[in-house]
Design a protein around this motif. Sequence first.
Motif, short mmCIF file in Angstrom:
data_model
loop_
_atom_site.label_atom_id
_atom_site.label_comp_id
_atom_site.label_asym_id
_atom_site.label_seq_id
_atom_site.Cartn_x
_atom_site.Cartn_y
_atom_site.Cartn_z
N ARG A 122 49.04 -35.98 -16.97
CA ARG A 122 47.98 -36.56 -16.01
C ARG A 122 48.21 -35.89 -14.55
NH1 ARG A 122 47.82 -41.17 -17.62
NH2 ARG A 122 45.86 -41.25 -17.81
N CYS A 123 49.50 -35.56 -14.33
CA CYS A 123 49.98 -34.99 -13.28
C CYS A 123 49.40 -33.67 -12.89
CB CYS A 123 51.62 -34.85 -13.00
SG CYS A 123 52.22 -36.36 -12.43
N GLU B 247 44.11 -44.93 -5.57
CA GLU B 247 42.81 -44.99 -6.71
C GLU B 247 43.57 -44.04 -7.77
OE1 GLU B 247 39.17 -43.39 -4.96
OE2 GLU B 247 39.41 -44.90 -3.31
N GLU B 248 44.38 -43.29 -7.78
CA GLU B 248 44.85 -42.53 -9.00
C GLU B 248 46.33 -42.59 -9.40
OE1 GLU B 248 42.84 -40.14 -10.46
OE2 GLU B 248 41.13 -40.08 -9.15
N LEU B 249 47.29 -42.39 -8.27
CA LEU B 249 48.70 -42.50 -8.58
C LEU B 249 49.10 -43.86 -9.10
CD1 LEU B 249 51.03 -41.26 -9.35
CD2 LEU B 249 51.63 -41.30 -6.92
N THR B 250 48.85 -44.99 -7.96
CA THR B 250 49.51 -46.20 -8.43
C THR B 250 48.83 -47.17 -9.52
OG1 THR B 250 48.11 -47.02 -6.50
CG2 THR B 250 50.55 -46.64 -6.14
N ALA B 251 47.56 -46.29 -9.53
CA ALA B 251 46.44 -47.03 -10.66
C ALA B 251 46.71 -46.53 -12.13
CB ALA B 251 45.07 -47.01 -10.14
N ALA B 252 47.36 -45.35 -12.18
CA ALA B 252 47.70 -44.51 -13.42
C ALA B 252 48.21 -45.49 -14.55
CB ALA B 252 48.30 -43.47 -13.26
N PRO B 253 48.08 -45.40 -15.90
CA PRO B 253 48.43 -46.38 -16.62
C PRO B 253 50.04 -46.09 -16.58
CG PRO B 253 46.62 -45.02 -17.72
CD PRO B 253 47.06 -44.56 -16.25
N SER C 121 55.99 -48.46 -10.21
CA SER C 121 56.31 -48.18 -8.83
C SER C 121 56.13 -46.84 -8.30
CB SER C 121 57.74 -48.70 -8.48
OG SER C 121 58.56 -47.85 -9.13
N VAL C 122 55.78 -46.75 -7.07
CA VAL C 122 55.61 -45.60 -6.34
C VAL C 122 56.16 -45.64 -5.04
CG1 VAL C 122 54.19 -43.58 -5.23
CG2 VAL C 122 53.49 -44.99 -7.64
N LYS C 123 57.16 -44.97 -4.52
CA LYS C 123 57.51 -44.70 -3.23
C LYS C 123 57.35 -43.43 -2.54
CE LYS C 123 61.17 -48.07 -3.97
NZ LYS C 123 62.56 -48.41 -4.09
N THR C 124 56.84 -43.25 -1.53
CA THR C 124 56.42 -42.08 -0.73
C THR C 124 57.25 -41.84 0.55
OG1 THR C 124 54.80 -42.97 0.34
CG2 THR C 124 54.22 -42.11 -1.64
#
Length: 164
Positions: free
Chosen positions: A90-91, A127-133, A137-140
Motif C-alpha cells: 500500500r505504501c 482519507e488514506e493512511l489512518t483509514a487503511a486496513p 495508530s499514526v503519529k506525525t
Amino acid sequence: MPGTRLDAIDRKILAELQADGRMTNVELASRVGISAPPCLRRVRALEEQGLIRGYHADVDPRQLGFEVTVFASVGLVSQAEVDLSAFENRCRAWPLVRECHMLNGEIDFLLKCTSPDLRTFQRFLTEELTAAPNVASVKTSLVIRDAKDEPGVPFEVLEARLAE
C-alpha cells in the motif's frame, strides 16, 4: 547483496558515482586511476550485481512546490507477515510516501511523506493512511528544516574500517 566483496577500485567507483552520477566514464576512470574500458566493465558488473540500483537527479522539493515533509510513525493491529507485506505494498502505491521503513520497537513503520501543502497531506492522512486496513495508530512530525539530507552510504567510514 550483503557481504559483497569489493576491491578498492570498485569502492572508489561507487563513491565517485554516488557523489556525481552524471560524470562520463572517461572522467570516472581518471578519478579512480584506471583506463576507460575496464572502468566501464566494472560499472556494468556493479549494476548487474545490484550494487548500483539506478541513477537519479537530486531535485529540490521546496523549489518544485513541495513545501511539506512529514515523518509518520505507524502502528499496525497485526504484525503477521501477510499484513506487513500488505501495508508495504500500500505504501508503494501512495505517491506522497517517499520512504517506508519497517522498524523494531514501539512502532511498526516510519514513513517519510512529501506534499505540496499541509491540506494535501492532511487529506492523505485522514482519507488514506489512518483509514487503511490494519492501521492502529499514526503519529506525525512535521519537518521544520533539514540539517542534513545525505543520500547513499558513508564510504569514508568503510575505508577507515578496512584500513584498521
